[in-house]
Structures are given as structure tokens and as C-alpha cells.
Scaffold this motif. Structure first.
Motif, PDB file in Angstrom:
ATOM      1  N   PHE A 106       0.673  -1.222   0.124  1.00 51.17           N
ATOM      2  CA  PHE A 106      -0.067   0.100   0.019  1.00 51.17           C
ATOM      3  C   PHE A 106       0.871   1.217   0.035  1.00 51.17           C
ATOM      4  CE2 PHE A 106      -3.359  -3.045   1.475  1.00 51.17           C
ATOM      5  CZ  PHE A 106      -4.066  -2.775   0.443  1.00 51.17           C
ATOM      6  N   THR A 107       1.997   1.100   0.457  1.00 52.68           N
ATOM      7  CA  THR A 107       3.014   2.438   0.408  1.00 52.68           C
ATOM      8  C   THR A 107       3.145   2.693  -1.229  1.00 52.68           C
ATOM      9  OG1 THR A 107       3.868   2.012   2.735  1.00 52.68           O
ATOM     10  CG2 THR A 107       5.213   3.253   1.206  1.00 52.68           C
ATOM     11  N   SER A 108       3.676   1.287  -1.759  1.00 47.88           N
ATOM     12  CA  SER A 108       3.948   1.532  -3.094  1.00 47.88           C
ATOM     13  C   SER A 108       2.749   2.247  -4.018  1.00 47.88           C
ATOM     14  CB  SER A 108       4.479   0.216  -3.415  1.00 47.88           C
ATOM     15  OG  SER A 108       4.653   0.234  -4.820  1.00 47.88           O
ATOM     16  N   ILE A 109       1.446   1.505  -3.732  1.00 47.21           N
ATOM     17  CA  ILE A 109       0.342   1.981  -4.364  1.00 47.21           C
ATOM     18  C   ILE A 109       0.158   3.439  -4.277  1.00 47.21           C
ATOM     19  CG2 ILE A 109      -2.196   1.832  -4.491  1.00 47.21           C
ATOM     20  CD1 ILE A 109      -1.769  -1.154  -4.000  1.00 47.21           C
ATOM     21  N   GLY A 110       0.226   3.844  -2.928  1.00 46.40           N
ATOM     22  CA  GLY A 110       0.160   5.321  -2.596  1.00 46.40           C
ATOM     23  C   GLY A 110       1.426   6.265  -3.324  1.00 46.40           C
ATOM     24  N   LYS A 111       2.344   6.055  -3.337  1.00 41.60           N
ATOM     25  CA  LYS A 111       3.425   6.734  -3.981  1.00 41.60           C
ATOM     26  C   LYS A 111       3.354   6.777  -5.639  1.00 41.60           C
ATOM     27  CE  LYS A 111       7.335   5.813  -0.711  1.00 41.60           C
ATOM     28  NZ  LYS A 111       8.626   5.112  -0.555  1.00 41.60           N
ATOM     29  N   THR A 112       2.941   5.560  -6.123  1.00 39.94           N
ATOM     30  CA  THR A 112       2.653   5.402  -7.382  1.00 39.94           C
ATOM     31  C   THR A 112       1.248   6.464  -7.804  1.00 39.94           C
ATOM     32  OG1 THR A 112       3.477   3.297  -7.619  1.00 39.94           O
ATOM     33  CG2 THR A 112       2.195   3.939  -9.612  1.00 39.94           C
ATOM     34  N   ALA A 113       0.441   6.416  -7.059  1.00 37.53           N
ATOM     35  CA  ALA A 113      -0.847   7.250  -7.401  1.00 37.53           C
ATOM     36  C   ALA A 113      -0.391   8.777  -7.071  1.00 37.53           C
ATOM     37  CB  ALA A 113      -1.948   6.846  -6.200  1.00 37.53           C
ATOM     38  N   LYS A 114       0.498   9.187  -6.240  1.00 38.70           N
ATOM     39  CA  LYS A 114       0.903  10.507  -5.993  1.00 38.70           C
ATOM     40  C   LYS A 114       1.710  10.846  -7.147  1.00 38.70           C
ATOM     41  CE  LYS A 114       0.948   9.957  -1.156  1.00 38.70           C
ATOM     42  NZ  LYS A 114       1.934   9.978   0.212  1.00 38.70           N
ATOM     43  N   LEU A 115       2.448  10.089  -7.779  1.00 40.17           N
ATOM     44  CA  LEU A 115       3.494  10.293  -8.869  1.00 40.17           C
ATOM     45  C   LEU A 115       2.417  10.683 -10.101  1.00 40.17           C
ATOM     46  CD1 LEU A 115       6.046  10.595  -9.907  1.00 40.17           C
ATOM     47  CD2 LEU A 115       6.326   8.269 -10.414  1.00 40.17           C
ATOM     48  N   ASN A 116       1.671   9.578 -10.171  1.00 35.44           N
ATOM     49  CA  ASN A 116       0.877   9.756 -11.406  1.00 35.44           C
ATOM     50  C   ASN A 116      -0.044  11.020 -11.398  1.00 35.44           C
ATOM     51  OD1 ASN A 116       1.733   7.473 -12.695  1.00 35.44           O
ATOM     52  ND2 ASN A 116      -0.076   6.227 -11.674  1.00 35.44           N
ATOM     53  N   GLN A 117      -0.542  11.420 -10.270  1.00 35.11           N
ATOM     54  CA  GLN A 117      -1.486  12.455 -10.076  1.00 35.11           C
ATOM     55  C   GLN A 117      -0.626  13.733 -10.397  1.00 35.11           C
ATOM     56  OE1 GLN A 117      -2.504  13.874  -5.961  1.00 35.11           O
ATOM     57  NE2 GLN A 117      -4.472  14.145  -6.605  1.00 35.11           N
ATOM     58  N   GLN A 118       0.813  13.866  -9.918  1.00 33.65           N
ATOM     59  CA  GLN A 118       1.757  15.063 -10.442  1.00 33.65           C
ATOM     60  C   GLN A 118       1.922  15.162 -11.800  1.00 33.65           C
ATOM     61  OE1 GLN A 118       2.620  17.150  -7.894  1.00 33.65           O
ATOM     62  NE2 GLN A 118       3.196  18.470  -9.564  1.00 33.65           N
ATOM     63  N   ILE A 119       2.067  13.857 -12.504  1.00 32.55           N
ATOM     64  CA  ILE A 119       2.400  13.842 -13.845  1.00 32.55           C
ATOM     65  C   ILE A 119       0.996  14.481 -14.608  1.00 32.55           C
ATOM     66  CG2 ILE A 119       2.748  12.225 -15.694  1.00 32.55           C
ATOM     67  CD1 ILE A 119       4.513  10.612 -13.817  1.00 32.55           C
ATOM     68  N   SER A 120      -0.100  13.968 -14.205  1.00 40.48           N
ATOM     69  CA  SER A 120      -1.152  14.297 -14.499  1.00 40.48           C
ATOM     70  C   SER A 120      -1.448  16.045 -14.592  1.00 40.48           C
ATOM     71  CB  SER A 120      -2.364  13.597 -14.212  1.00 40.48           C
ATOM     72  OG  SER A 120      -3.532  14.010 -14.627  1.00 40.48           O
ATOM     73  N   LYS A 121      -1.249  16.424 -13.361  1.00 42.20           N
ATOM     74  CA  LYS A 121      -1.323  18.126 -13.097  1.00 42.20           C
ATOM     75  C   LYS A 121      -0.255  18.775 -14.042  1.00 42.20           C
ATOM     76  CE  LYS A 121      -2.964  18.189  -8.662  1.00 42.20           C
ATOM     77  NZ  LYS A 121      -2.463  18.373  -6.994  1.00 42.20           N
ATOM     78  N   ASN A 122       0.935  18.072 -14.192  1.00 45.81           N
ATOM     79  CA  ASN A 122       2.098  18.865 -14.996  1.00 45.81           C
ATOM     80  C   ASN A 122       1.722  18.891 -16.536  1.00 45.81           C
ATOM     81  OD1 ASN A 122       3.556  19.249 -12.572  1.00 45.81           O
ATOM     82  ND2 ASN A 122       5.018  17.730 -12.771  1.00 45.81           N
ATOM     83  N   SER A 123       1.097  17.621 -16.902  1.00 45.28           N
ATOM     84  CA  SER A 123       0.833  17.719 -18.385  1.00 45.28           C
ATOM     85  C   SER A 123      -0.429  18.510 -18.789  1.00 45.28           C
ATOM     86  CB  SER A 123       0.632  16.201 -18.716  1.00 45.28           C
ATOM     87  OG  SER A 123      -0.536  15.784 -18.283  1.00 45.28           O
ATOM     88  N   LYS A 124      -1.331  18.674 -17.748  1.00 44.43           N
ATOM     89  CA  LYS A 124      -2.493  19.606 -17.889  1.00 44.43           C
ATOM     90  C   LYS A 124      -2.033  21.189 -17.996  1.00 44.43           C
ATOM     91  CE  LYS A 124      -6.036  16.498 -15.920  1.00 44.43           C
ATOM     92  NZ  LYS A 124      -6.804  16.218 -15.394  1.00 44.43           N
ATOM     93  N   SER A 125      -0.843  21.429 -17.108  1.00 44.94           N
ATOM     94  CA  SER A 125      -0.655  22.889 -17.094  1.00 44.94           C
ATOM     95  C   SER A 125       0.544  23.146 -18.249  1.00 44.94           C
ATOM     96  CB  SER A 125       0.350  23.020 -15.785  1.00 44.94           C
ATOM     97  OG  SER A 125       1.598  22.294 -15.721  1.00 44.94           O
ATOM     98  N   ASN A 126       0.863  22.367 -19.079  1.00 44.19           N
ATOM     99  CA  ASN A 126       1.811  22.544 -20.127  1.00 44.19           C
ATOM    100  C   ASN A 126       0.693  22.733 -21.539  1.00 44.19           C
ATOM    101  OD1 ASN A 126       4.199  22.261 -18.859  1.00 44.19           O
ATOM    102  ND2 ASN A 126       4.256  20.081 -19.280  1.00 44.19           N
TER     103      ASN A 126
END
Length: 126
Positions: A106-126
Motif C-alpha cells: 500500500f505504500t507503493s500504491i500510494g507513491k505511484t498514485a501520487k506520482l501519477n497525479q503529479q504527472i497528470s497535473k504537470n501535463s495539464k498545465s503545459n
């Protein structure tokens, strides 16, 4: 491991905790520790199921963090049972291993979800 397999694994962990608790001699100290353990261990699967139905990525992440914390808390109660000599060492060792693995998953799942969320935010702002 897919979502359904993880749901089953968390439920099986809760069942093993219940059976472990029911098989141990009753004492005041064990009762207190086992009440805490059963709450945290059964909460893992319940909160994971809730996370799977999350309304948003942020909701999913928040719920996964709770699942991770409950798995780690279960490990803590098992450590106390073991170190105070209140439970069967073989059973406790197996349950601690599973609690530790669930925490890592679950630590790994949480880290991956946070990373994916950040990538998604960054791609939307570009």
C-alpha cells in the motif's frame, strides 16, 4: 497482483487475525491488545474497498494512506503481542510478515498514485 486479488488478500489477513485472536488464551492484557489489532486489521480491507471506489485520484490517495497506516498499526500490535509473550510465536511471525508486506504494497500504491497525479497535473498545465 490485481485489485480483486488484493481485496481477497486483505480479507484473508483479517480472517487470519480473527482466528489467531480466538485461539489465544484470554488475559486482560491480550484482550486490550487484540481489540486494537482486530480493529486495525479488519480496517485494512474495508478501507481498501472504499479506496477502490474513490471519487477522484485525491480521494483514492487519501484512502490508500489510511490503508497503509492501518497495516502498519496492525504490525505494531503484533509486535507488542510478540514482545510481551502473549501470543503463539509462529502465528505472530506469519501475521507480522503479512502485515509488513501489506504495508509495503500500500505504500507503493500510494507513491505511484501520487506520482501519477503529479504527472497528470504537470501535463495539464503545459
Amino acid at each position: 497482483m490485481n485489485k480483486e486479488e488484493l481485496k481477497n488478500r486483505t480479507k484473508l489477513f483479517a480472517v487470519h487475525i480473527i482466528k489467531f485472536i480466538e485461539s489465544q488464551p484470554d488475559s486482560r492484557s491480550f484482550r486490550v491488545l487484540s481489540n486494537q489489532l482486530i480493529r486495525s486489521a479488519t480496517s485494512i480491507g474495508a478501507n481498501y474497498r472504499s479506496a477502490c471506489k474513490g471519487k477522484s485520484t485525491a480521494d483514492f490517495i487519501n484512502k490508500i494512506i489510511i490503508v497503509e497506516e492501518e497495516a502498519d498499526e496492525s504490525f505494531y500490535w503484533l509486535e507488542l503481542i510478540e514482545e510481551s509473550g502473549l501470543g503463539n510465536n509462529t502465528a505472530v511471525a506469519y501475521l507480522k510478515k503479512e502485515a509488513n508486506e501489506l504495508t509495503a504494497i500500500f505504500t507503493s500504491i500510494g507513491k505511484t498514485a501520487k506520482l501519477n497525479q503529479q504527472i497528470s497535473k504537470n501535463s495539464k498545465s503545459n
